[in-house]
Design a protein around this motif. Sequence first.
Motif, PDB file in Angstrom:
ATOM      1  N   MET A   1       0.839  -1.188   0.000  1.00  0.00           N
ATOM      2  CA  MET A   1       0.000   0.000   0.000  1.00  0.00           C
ATOM      3  C   MET A   1       0.874   1.238   0.000  1.00  0.00           C
ATOM      4  O   MET A   1       2.090   1.153   0.133  1.00  0.00           O
ATOM      5  CB  MET A   1      -0.935  -0.004   1.195  1.00  0.00           C
ATOM      6  N   ARG A   2       0.213   2.364  -0.131  1.00  0.00           N
ATOM      7  CA  ARG A   2       0.912   3.637  -0.159  1.00  0.00           C
ATOM      8  C   ARG A   2       1.692   3.817   1.143  1.00  0.00           C
ATOM      9  O   ARG A   2       1.214   3.429   2.214  1.00  0.00           O
ATOM     10  CB  ARG A   2      -0.119   4.752  -0.288  1.00  0.00           C
ATOM     11  N   GLY A   3       2.893   4.385   1.043  1.00  0.00           N
ATOM     12  CA  GLY A   3       3.642   4.699   2.256  1.00  0.00           C
ATOM     13  C   GLY A   3       4.476   3.559   2.787  1.00  0.00           C
ATOM     14  O   GLY A   3       4.849   3.575   3.947  1.00  0.00           O
ATOM     15  N   VAL A   4       4.733   2.562   1.949  1.00  0.00           N
ATOM     16  CA  VAL A   4       5.525   1.416   2.389  1.00  0.00           C
ATOM     17  C   VAL A   4       6.740   1.285   1.470  1.00  0.00           C
ATOM     18  O   VAL A   4       6.638   1.503   0.270  1.00  0.00           O
ATOM     19  CB  VAL A   4       4.681   0.125   2.352  1.00  0.00           C
ATOM     20  N   VAL A   5       7.875   0.969   2.064  1.00  0.00           N
ATOM     21  CA  VAL A   5       9.082   0.740   1.282  1.00  0.00           C
ATOM     22  C   VAL A   5       9.115  -0.730   0.875  1.00  0.00           C
ATOM     23  O   VAL A   5       8.699  -1.595   1.646  1.00  0.00           O
ATOM     24  CB  VAL A   5      10.330   1.114   2.106  1.00  0.00           C
ATOM     25  N   GLU A   6       9.586  -1.003  -0.328  1.00  0.00           N
ATOM     26  CA  GLU A   6       9.699  -2.399  -0.723  1.00  0.00           C
ATOM     27  C   GLU A   6      11.010  -2.652  -1.432  1.00  0.00           C
ATOM     28  O   GLU A   6      11.670  -1.730  -1.910  1.00  0.00           O
ATOM     29  CB  GLU A   6       8.519  -2.819  -1.596  1.00  0.00           C
ATOM     30  N   LYS A   7      11.395  -3.913  -1.460  1.00  0.00           N
ATOM     31  CA  LYS A   7      12.655  -4.289  -2.085  1.00  0.00           C
ATOM     32  C   LYS A   7      12.678  -5.789  -2.314  1.00  0.00           C
ATOM     33  O   LYS A   7      11.789  -6.505  -1.851  1.00  0.00           O
ATOM     34  CB  LYS A   7      13.821  -3.891  -1.188  1.00  0.00           C
ATOM     35  N   CYS A   8      13.744  -6.230  -2.983  1.00  0.00           N
ATOM     36  CA  CYS A   8      13.945  -7.648  -3.262  1.00  0.00           C
ATOM     37  C   CYS A   8      14.062  -8.427  -1.956  1.00  0.00           C
ATOM     38  O   CYS A   8      14.733  -8.006  -1.021  1.00  0.00           O
ATOM     39  CB  CYS A   8      15.213  -7.802  -4.084  1.00  0.00           C
ATOM     40  N   THR A   9      13.414  -9.588  -1.885  1.00  0.00           N
ATOM     41  CA  THR A   9      13.508 -10.433  -0.694  1.00  0.00           C
ATOM     42  C   THR A   9      14.174 -11.765  -1.010  1.00  0.00           C
ATOM     43  O   THR A   9      14.030 -12.715  -0.254  1.00  0.00           O
ATOM     44  CB  THR A   9      12.120 -10.706  -0.106  1.00  0.00           C
ATOM     45  N   PHE A  10      14.893 -11.809  -2.126  1.00  0.00           N
ATOM     46  CA  PHE A  10      15.479 -13.061  -2.616  1.00  0.00           C
ATOM     47  C   PHE A  10      14.397 -14.128  -2.758  1.00  0.00           C
ATOM     48  O   PHE A  10      14.663 -15.314  -2.619  1.00  0.00           O
ATOM     49  CB  PHE A  10      16.592 -13.571  -1.692  1.00  0.00           C
ATOM     50  N   CYS A  11      13.179 -13.701  -3.006  1.00  0.00           N
ATOM     51  CA  CYS A  11      12.045 -14.626  -3.179  1.00  0.00           C
ATOM     52  C   CYS A  11      11.956 -15.597  -2.003  1.00  0.00           C
ATOM     53  O   CYS A  11      11.842 -16.811  -2.201  1.00  0.00           O
ATOM     54  CB  CYS A  11      12.160 -15.394  -4.483  1.00  0.00           C
ATOM     55  N   SER A  12      11.989 -15.061  -0.790  1.00  0.00           N
ATOM     56  CA  SER A  12      11.963 -15.949   0.377  1.00  0.00           C
ATOM     57  C   SER A  12      10.766 -16.885   0.345  1.00  0.00           C
ATOM     58  O   SER A  12      10.844 -18.032   0.782  1.00  0.00           O
ATOM     59  CB  SER A  12      11.940 -15.116   1.653  1.00  0.00           C
ATOM     60  N   GLU A  13       9.648 -16.396  -0.212  1.00  0.00           N
ATOM     61  CA  GLU A  13       8.442 -17.240  -0.241  1.00  0.00           C
ATOM     62  C   GLU A  13       8.620 -18.402  -1.208  1.00  0.00           C
ATOM     63  O   GLU A  13       8.048 -19.469  -1.023  1.00  0.00           O
ATOM     64  CB  GLU A  13       7.205 -16.387  -0.569  1.00  0.00           C
ATOM     65  N   ARG A  14       9.436 -18.218  -2.248  1.00  0.00           N
ATOM     66  CA  ARG A  14       9.698 -19.315  -3.183  1.00  0.00           C
ATOM     67  C   ARG A  14      10.749 -20.270  -2.620  1.00  0.00           C
ATOM     68  O   ARG A  14      10.673 -21.480  -2.806  1.00  0.00           O
ATOM     69  CB  ARG A  14      10.146 -18.756  -4.537  1.00  0.00           C
ATOM     70  N   LEU A  15      11.735 -19.707  -1.923  1.00  0.00           N
ATOM     71  CA  LEU A  15      12.768 -20.565  -1.319  1.00  0.00           C
ATOM     72  C   LEU A  15      12.134 -21.549  -0.344  1.00  0.00           C
ATOM     73  O   LEU A  15      12.529 -22.711  -0.268  1.00  0.00           O
ATOM     74  CB  LEU A  15      13.794 -19.708  -0.579  1.00  0.00           C
ATOM     75  N   ASP A  16      11.129 -21.056   0.405  1.00  0.00           N
ATOM     76  CA  ASP A  16      10.446 -21.936   1.361  1.00  0.00           C
ATOM     77  C   ASP A  16       9.787 -23.119   0.656  1.00  0.00           C
ATOM     78  O   ASP A  16       9.573 -24.161   1.254  1.00  0.00           O
ATOM     79  CB  ASP A  16       9.375 -21.155   2.132  1.00  0.00           C
ATOM     80  N   ARG A  17       9.421 -22.931  -0.603  1.00  0.00           N
ATOM     81  CA  ARG A  17       8.794 -24.013  -1.356  1.00  0.00           C
ATOM     82  C   ARG A  17       9.829 -24.828  -2.121  1.00  0.00           C
ATOM     83  O   ARG A  17       9.470 -25.637  -2.977  1.00  0.00           O
ATOM     84  CB  ARG A  17       7.784 -23.445  -2.347  1.00  0.00           C
ATOM     85  N   GLY A  18      11.098 -24.522  -1.894  1.00  0.00           N
ATOM     86  CA  GLY A  18      12.142 -25.265  -2.579  1.00  0.00           C
ATOM     87  C   GLY A  18      12.381 -24.789  -4.002  1.00  0.00           C
ATOM     88  O   GLY A  18      12.997 -25.497  -4.799  1.00  0.00           O
ATOM     89  N   LEU A  19      11.898 -23.592  -4.334  1.00  0.00           N
ATOM     90  CA  LEU A  19      12.105 -23.058  -5.682  1.00  0.00           C
ATOM     91  C   LEU A  19      13.266 -22.080  -5.676  1.00  0.00           C
ATOM     92  O   LEU A  19      13.672 -21.579  -4.629  1.00  0.00           O
ATOM     93  CB  LEU A  19      10.842 -22.332  -6.166  1.00  0.00           C
ATOM     94  N   GLN A  20      13.786 -21.810  -6.854  1.00  0.00           N
ATOM     95  CA  GLN A  20      14.811 -20.788  -7.011  1.00  0.00           C
ATOM     96  C   GLN A  20      14.109 -19.431  -7.111  1.00  0.00           C
ATOM     97  O   GLN A  20      12.926 -19.362  -7.436  1.00  0.00           O
ATOM     98  CB  GLN A  20      15.592 -21.052  -8.301  1.00  0.00           C
ATOM     99  N   PRO A  21      14.841 -18.355  -6.852  1.00  0.00           N
ATOM    100  CA  PRO A  21      14.221 -17.036  -7.051  1.00  0.00           C
ATOM    101  C   PRO A  21      13.690 -16.893  -8.485  1.00  0.00           C
ATOM    102  O   PRO A  21      14.235 -17.484  -9.421  1.00  0.00           O
ATOM    103  CB  PRO A  21      15.374 -16.074  -6.797  1.00  0.00           C
ATOM    104  N   ALA A  22      12.634 -16.090  -8.625  1.00  0.00           N
ATOM    105  CA  ALA A  22      11.955 -15.980  -9.916  1.00  0.00           C
ATOM    106  C   ALA A  22      12.886 -15.476 -11.010  1.00  0.00           C
ATOM    107  O   ALA A  22      12.835 -15.949 -12.148  1.00  0.00           O
ATOM    108  CB  ALA A  22      10.753 -15.051  -9.772  1.00  0.00           C
ATOM    109  N   CYS A  23      13.783 -14.532 -10.682  1.00  0.00           N
ATOM    110  CA  CYS A  23      14.673 -13.973 -11.704  1.00  0.00           C
ATOM    111  C   CYS A  23      15.647 -15.031 -12.192  1.00  0.00           C
ATOM    112  O   CYS A  23      15.942 -15.122 -13.386  1.00  0.00           O
ATOM    113  CB  CYS A  23      15.415 -12.759 -11.144  1.00  0.00           C
ATOM    114  N   VAL A  24      16.136 -15.851 -11.263  1.00  0.00           N
ATOM    115  CA  VAL A  24      17.086 -16.904 -11.623  1.00  0.00           C
ATOM    116  C   VAL A  24      16.404 -17.910 -12.562  1.00  0.00           C
ATOM    117  O   VAL A  24      16.971 -18.331 -13.572  1.00  0.00           O
ATOM    118  CB  VAL A  24      17.595 -17.620 -10.355  1.00  0.00           C
TER     119      VAL A  24
END
Lengths: 275, 129
Positions: A204-227
């Motif tokens: 939402m408005r007023g929040v900073v965001e950045k790369c998280t190394f796709c932590s949610e994908r790593l938890d599923r055993g996947l590689q980051p989306a960019c990789v």
Amino acid sequence: MSTGEGKGMDRRGFLRLAGLGALSAAAVPAGWDLLKPGAALAAGAGAPVAGRRYAMVVDARTGCPDGCRDCIGACNTTHNIPTFADEPDPRRHELKWIWQTSFHSAFPGNEQEFAREDLESKQVTVLCNHCQNPPCVRVCPTKATYQRPDGIVMMDFHRCIGCRFCMAGCPYGSRSFNWRDPWPRNAATGEPAKLPNPEYPTRMRGVVEKCTFCSERLDRGLQPACVEACKEKLLVFGDLHDAGSGVRALLKEHYTIRRKANLGTQPQVYYVIGA
Amino acid sequence: MIYDKGKIFLGLAIFVALVASPFWYNPVFGTGKTAPPEPKLPKTATLCVLPKAQMRAGHMQVIYDWRETVVRGGGRMYRHPDGVEREMSLSNTCLKCHEGKKEFCNTCHTYLAVKPFCWDCHFDPKEQA
């Protein structure tokens, strides 16, 4: 010492009662915490594993094929990052998790007058460096951004108050601010417009965001989306503490540089520049 | 001896009437009883992560705990009472069983005039489709 014999309370009795009261006030909530419904849910799988250190090696020798932005596109789609493509100036509110920049912007201080000519036009893929010594974490007043035991500099969007100290602290410009709602919303229901990935929330408005190394994908055993998206396999992700990992192989084989390593942030994204 | 007795008691009467307005407004001016909300329950799933009464009273705490667990790194999976492990996720687990935000969540939230800020960023995947 005793006052008011027979009625009321002497000082010792008062202190004893007050002490017991304070003790029970401290102990009861703690006991309650153990019994409350949520505590049982805390045990689970997929937790970050201490002893790992995630890192990425970007193979920037050949450079990306002309105009290829697959990694950026995949990241945007996976994390519902808007591009503001139909705006007059898309860069005005741009949100960058992974992006491309010139060699000289990526590695200031490495300029040489008679350097290899291709470096002049080289575009380098850059992202959050997931520093070992992250300045953004140090300056965050709410601990919205923090370092996981596996080295990922994580961002808790729930806790971000939008003070942007982290943006001032990050020497790589890896953090973007949502100056406005990232997605247009339905005025009646408040629902965000059609999002690319219904499995991932938006911000939402007023929040900073950045790369998280796709932590949610790593938890599923996947590689980051960019990789996963890079057809040329120029992005390699892995665990630096695993001697057999792809990142370690590349680091062993090639001389790599890191962005602004002299600042002491210990970036964990490594670049293979020379052949 | 009270000066301006009439004015004082009139003022008191108005004050008491105003303060008590929540009690008499509806019987006097109301359009009858407001129907209590009836959230649509899941058609297929019968077992929620906690008994109904606990979920009803404490779902916000459960969601809050899930959020802390997932985002702040304590894990992502939850062992469901039926023995299956499920992801702790508002959009991808809760709303997969439940009919949807509109039919389930919003019914009570609107009735009680609460605006949880979950929906600032999370959403119902079905409504996105």
